[in-house]
Design an enzyme around this catalytic site. Structure first.
Site, PDB file in Angstrom:
ATOM      1  N   GLU A 434       0.711  -1.293   0.173  1.00 51.56           N
ATOM      2  CA  GLU A 434      -0.224   0.253  -0.131  1.00 51.56           C
ATOM      3  C   GLU A 434       0.913   1.632   0.323  1.00 51.56           C
ATOM      4  O   GLU A 434       2.152   1.560   0.843  1.00 51.56           O
ATOM      5  CB  GLU A 434      -0.652   0.148   1.629  1.00 51.56           C
ATOM      6  CG  GLU A 434      -2.086  -1.340   1.132  1.00 51.56           C
ATOM      7  CD  GLU A 434      -1.898  -1.445   2.808  1.00 51.56           C
ATOM      8  OE1 GLU A 434      -2.058  -0.518   3.480  1.00 51.56           O
ATOM      9  OE2 GLU A 434      -2.675  -2.963   3.006  1.00 51.56           O
ATOM     10  N   LEU A 463      -6.028  -1.772  -0.466  1.00 54.23           N
ATOM     11  CA  LEU A 463      -5.972  -1.983   0.736  1.00 54.23           C
ATOM     12  C   LEU A 463      -5.814  -2.589   1.426  1.00 54.23           C
ATOM     13  O   LEU A 463      -7.552  -3.113   1.742  1.00 54.23           O
ATOM     14  CB  LEU A 463      -6.580  -0.133   1.300  1.00 54.23           C
ATOM     15  CG  LEU A 463      -6.322  -0.177   2.641  1.00 54.23           C
ATOM     16  CD1 LEU A 463      -5.065   0.392   3.284  1.00 54.23           C
ATOM     17  CD2 LEU A 463      -7.640   1.365   3.202  1.00 54.23           C
ATOM     18  N   GLU A 465      -4.338  -5.716   3.976  1.00 51.46           N
ATOM     19  CA  GLU A 465      -3.199  -6.996   4.389  1.00 51.46           C
ATOM     20  C   GLU A 465      -3.656  -8.484   3.436  1.00 51.46           C
ATOM     21  O   GLU A 465      -1.700  -8.826   3.117  1.00 51.46           O
ATOM     22  CB  GLU A 465      -2.585  -7.096   5.534  1.00 51.46           C
ATOM     23  CG  GLU A 465      -2.496  -5.248   5.882  1.00 51.46           C
ATOM     24  CD  GLU A 465      -3.348  -4.818   6.327  1.00 51.46           C
ATOM     25  OE1 GLU A 465      -2.968  -3.287   6.310  1.00 51.46           O
ATOM     26  OE2 GLU A 465      -4.725  -4.911   6.008  1.00 51.46           O
ATOM     27  N   GLN A 487       2.159  -2.090   6.250  1.00 55.13           N
ATOM     28  CA  GLN A 487       2.532   0.016   6.578  1.00 55.13           C
ATOM     29  C   GLN A 487       2.557   0.122   7.827  1.00 55.13           C
ATOM     30  O   GLN A 487       3.559   0.979   8.273  1.00 55.13           O
ATOM     31  CB  GLN A 487       1.074   0.291   5.635  1.00 55.13           C
ATOM     32  CG  GLN A 487       1.210   2.237   5.994  1.00 55.13           C
ATOM     33  CD  GLN A 487       0.250   2.713   5.005  1.00 55.13           C
ATOM     34  OE1 GLN A 487      -0.286   3.374   5.494  1.00 55.13           O
ATOM     35  NE2 GLN A 487       0.314   2.713   3.216  1.00 55.13           N
ATOM     36  N   TYR A 491      -1.123  -3.371  11.945  1.00 55.54           N
ATOM     37  CA  TYR A 491      -1.865  -4.541  10.367  1.00 55.54           C
ATOM     38  C   TYR A 491      -1.573  -5.457  10.328  1.00 55.54           C
ATOM     39  O   TYR A 491      -1.701  -6.061   9.239  1.00 55.54           O
ATOM     40  CB  TYR A 491      -1.581  -2.718   9.458  1.00 55.54           C
ATOM     41  CG  TYR A 491      -2.441  -1.644   9.762  1.00 55.54           C
ATOM     42  CD1 TYR A 491      -3.996  -2.060  10.328  1.00 55.54           C
ATOM     43  CD2 TYR A 491      -2.121  -0.696  10.063  1.00 55.54           C
ATOM     44  CE1 TYR A 491      -4.440  -1.149  10.693  1.00 55.54           C
ATOM     45  CE2 TYR A 491      -2.335   0.411  10.729  1.00 55.54           C
ATOM     46  CZ  TYR A 491      -3.550   0.292  10.889  1.00 55.54           C
ATOM     47  OH  TYR A 491      -4.663   1.900  11.126  1.00 55.54           O
ATOM     48  N   HIS A 536      -0.121   3.134  14.963  1.00 56.23           N
ATOM     49  CA  HIS A 536       1.161   3.556  14.110  1.00 56.23           C
ATOM     50  C   HIS A 536       2.396   3.176  15.565  1.00 56.23           C
ATOM     51  O   HIS A 536       2.821   3.579  14.971  1.00 56.23           O
ATOM     52  CB  HIS A 536       0.858   4.723  14.326  1.00 56.23           C
ATOM     53  CG  HIS A 536      -0.882   4.905  12.992  1.00 56.23           C
ATOM     54  ND1 HIS A 536      -1.390   5.326  13.247  1.00 56.23           N
ATOM     55  CD2 HIS A 536      -0.397   4.594  11.737  1.00 56.23           C
ATOM     56  CE1 HIS A 536      -2.342   5.640  12.380  1.00 56.23           C
ATOM     57  NE2 HIS A 536      -1.916   5.021  10.837  1.00 56.23           N
TER      58      HIS A 536
END
Length: 739
Positions: A434, A463, A465, A487, A491, A536
């Site tokens: 991605e 998008l 995985e 990413q 994820y 993140h």
């Protein structure tokens, strides 16, 4: 001792589960065939007589293999009895394909397996299936590790008890076949091959199925060749849960971009015609086709399942009346191909053959040691990997020396530089994920690569995985060394089974005949400033580190990032290894170890860093700080402050978290007699637990302590500092460990 001694008719042999509520399929078939009268000639275009009998015998062989598996299980001599009874129409699907069309099969595709293998000289599908049932070490596909439908010679890629988890790989393989031909990559299958994958109606609802089919349609919509036939074998029930009769057609029939064909899997001419149409469309137009094959399930879900507990007698009887073996017999009789006595003679002859082989395979040796079991799990040829790392390196005139030369870079720049070199050197390397193409990655790590190497080598994915990793799994089978990017670490869990259940198991369940060379790049770990929260800044690696055979690498600086990435790519190419390359986001653009020092930049190394080798900073004799990733610069700064107090510490960067560098770890621990593990992952399930275990198992008895992040998700903003490992934590723990 013989397991089955039944009559020539096979009646005693077939009793299997009778007496526990299951239908005696053998007796029911015999009674029904004897009762068939010669009917009117079927008005449809006929199947060649010899071909019709060939397909019937494949169906019969699959049926008797089911009965034998149940009998062996009841005698505690066999270990697997998820049967294909009622699904024997898939023999016609096999007949519609070529032997060099790769197949990824549902666990009820026994008749497909028999029919396909019969077309390959020297293969014996009856023996091969039974060797798997009894877990014989001589099983030609898994070597006794699992009962799977697989054969390298017959282009059948083995799958286990999949819940559609093989569909993303099948889509990736369909994507890869033509791309390999265009890029000159040696592929096991021809350019015009068609991929076929089969699955059940219940599995059609799984996210892997819906995502994979969506990915196929999405790619085809953009003009990407996608020669794949999805075969949904719809028996109307998932273990005990019914599937609405119109659900599969409603879910997949009106889908734009997906050609939908339907067939009665209990009617041989009907399913053969539909399968031939499906394969023709996929092969000619290179588009995805959905073949909805209505079947029945006879004999319950598996050996221990008694379907009378959740299905009524009328439903069971209705399915039995639609027995595909009976349907084929009826067709062959109606068209005058044969008569009842000939059909039963063929049926008995195959029953005798299955019984004879069953009596033989139970005497076969089984795997009897851990070393034998794990032999194909993680092959290791370090000298060959080293040679592959060092060949034709472009950053130095003396690649064999593994020098770090050129401008000093950040970790992100070094990864970009190394990917550039690998793409230049190796035509089999693909980089995708991605945002990795046009944008160059969220953090710019792949910036410029698409422009230089083109969209065939560096490309964006949708998008999803599961689709990203499925593309890697498929391209790996086709001869590529894929480097997909996930990413963010959080994820990975959306698609963890594509690594755990698919990539990591393929060599194991094929005894090394199939493999998944791949390096999964993952932006991960915590300490980002001004962005994120948990998704993140995920600081958990436990889900990756316990997968057998998977390599997990975490670089902390630019030269290591380059060297470890090269080693992972070569290990993938040489040994088929599945590598996960976790890149600490917070270190991507770090330039300084100390403010204004500019001491953290380095030149990308072309050296070979063997899997499982650590890096040592300093030779202090008072304390060894063991760490990795973000913990490395933190621990080095702590070591400098400790030196101001007269404490001399060395820092060990593990670099490889699976397998851990046990020998280096023990050596550096013994050197000081005091070990502090500074672990940025969580207290429970973190890396430090395994480090302790390695040291204690090796006999280390010195001082030992650990300091970690706490058991929490990472919150947004400054609150993250309250749960993450800090330099203050490391320094306090170090001082507490000293005398």
């Amino acid at each position: 001792m013989a397991i089955g001694v039944g009559s020539a008719a096979g009646e005693e042999w077939a009793m299997g589960e009778v007496g526990r509520g299951s239908v005696d399929l053998d007796a029911a078939f015999r009674t029904a065939v004897v009762g068939l009268a010669a009917g009117a000639v079927d008005g449809r275009a006929g199947i060649d007589a010899a071909f019709g009998l060939e397909l019937f015998e494949s169906q019969v062989a699959s049926r008797h293999l089911d009965l034998a598996a149940r009998r062996l299980g009841a005698a505690r001599r066999g270990f697997y009895s998820i049967g294909s009874s009622g699904h024997e129409g898939n023999a016609a699907v096999a007949a519609a394909l070529r032997v060099d069309d790769p197949a990824l099969l549902h666990y009820r595709s026994g008749a497909f397996f028999v029919q396909r293998c019969k077309r390959v000289p020297a293969l014996d599908p009856i023996r091969d299936v039974l060797l798997g049932v009894v877990a014989a070490a001589s099983d030609p596909i898994s070597g006794g590790r699992h009962k799977v439908f697989g054969s390298a010679a017959a282009s059948i890629i083995p799958q286990t008890s999949t819940i559609a988890s093989h569909l993303p790989r099948a889509v990736g393989l369909a994507f890869a076949i033509e791309r390999a031909a265009r890029q000159g990559i040696s592929c096991p299958w021809p350019r015009d091959a068609v991929v076929v994958c089969s699955f059940g109606d219940a599995s059609a609802n799984h996210s892997t199925a819906t995502g994979a089919i969506n990915a196929a349609v999405h790619a085809s919509h953009q003009g990407v060749p996608m020669p794949i036939v999805f075969v949904c074998e719809d028996n109307g029930i998932g273990i005990s849960v019914p599937t609405p009769a119109d659900w599969i057609e409603r879910a997949y029939g009106p889908r734009p971009g997906l050609t939908y064909l339907a067939a009665d899997g209990c009617d041989l001419p009907d399913v053969l015609g539909a399968a031939e149409d499906a394969v023709y469309l996929a092969r000619t137009w290179r588009v995805p086709v959905f073949l909805h094959m209505r079947t029945v399930r006879l004999g319950g879900h598996a050996g221990s399942d008694v379907e009378a507990g959740y299905r009524g007698p009328a439903d069971i009887a209705a399915d039995l009346a639609r027995d595909p073996l009976l349907g084929t017999a009826r067709y062959l009789l109606a068209t005058g191909v044969t008569d009842t006595s000939d059909l039963l003679a063929r049926y008995d002859r195959i029953a005798d053959r299955v019984r004879e082989v069953s009596d033989e395979v139970v005497r076969e040796a089984r795997l009897d040691s851990a070393s034998a079991v794990i032999a194909p799990l993680a092959p290791s040829h370090p000298s060959t990997v080293r040679a592959d790392v060092l060949r034709s390196a472009t950053t130095t005139d003396s690649p064999s020396k593994g020098l770090s030369v050129g401008p000093r870079m950040t970790l992100a720049q070094a990864i970009n530089h190394t990917l550039d070199e690998l793409l230049t050197r190796d035509p089999d390397v693909l980089v995708f994920g991605e945002d990795v193409g046009r944008k160059g990655g969220v953090y710019g790590v792949t910036k410029g690569l698409r422009k230089r190497f083109g969209a065939r080598r560096v490309f964006d994915t949708l998008l999803d995985e599961q689709a990203v990793l499925g593309t890697a799994l498929g391209t790996a089978l086709a001869g590529f060394v894929p480097i997909p990017e996930i990413q963010y670490l959080a994820y990975v869990h959306n698609a963890a089974d594509q690594i755990r259940g698919e990539a990591a198991t393929l060599q194991f369940f094929s005894a090394g005949q199939y493999r998944n060379p791949m390096v999964v790049r993952v932006a991960g770990l915590a300490y980002q400033k001004g962005f994120g929260g948990h998704f993140h800044n995920d600081n958990s690696l436990a889900a990756l580190r316990d997968i057998p055979g998977v390599v997990v690498a975490v670089p902390a600086r630019a030269d290591d990032a380059a060297a470890l990435l090269r080693t992972c790519v070569s290990a993938a190419r040489v040994d088929g290894r599945v590598c996960v390359f976790v890149e600490p986001i917070a270190l991507y653009h770090t330039r300084d170890l100390h403010p204004g020092d500019d001491g953290w930049l380095a030149s990308p190394a072309t050296e070979h860093v063997p899997i499982g080798s650590a890096r040592v900073y300093g030779d202090g004799t008072d304390l060894t700080i063991v760490t990795f990733g973000n913990g490395v610069p933190m621990s080095l700064r702590v070591a400098d402050r400790l030196a101001d107090r007269g404490v001399h510490a060395r820092v060990l960067d593990l670099r490889w978290l699976n397998p851990l560098p046990g020998a280096d770890l023990l050596e550096q621990a013994v050197a000081t007699g005091r070990v502090l593990v500074a672990d940025e992952t969580r207290h429970s399930g973190g890396v430090s637990e395994s480090v302790f275990a390695v040291l204690l198992d090796a006999g280390y008895r010195g001082a030992l302590a650990r300091v970690t992040s706490i058991d929490s998700f990472v919150p947004l903003g400054p609150a993250a500092d309250t749960v993450l490992l800090s330099e203050t934590d490391i320094e306090k723990a170090a001082l507490a460990l000293l005398p």
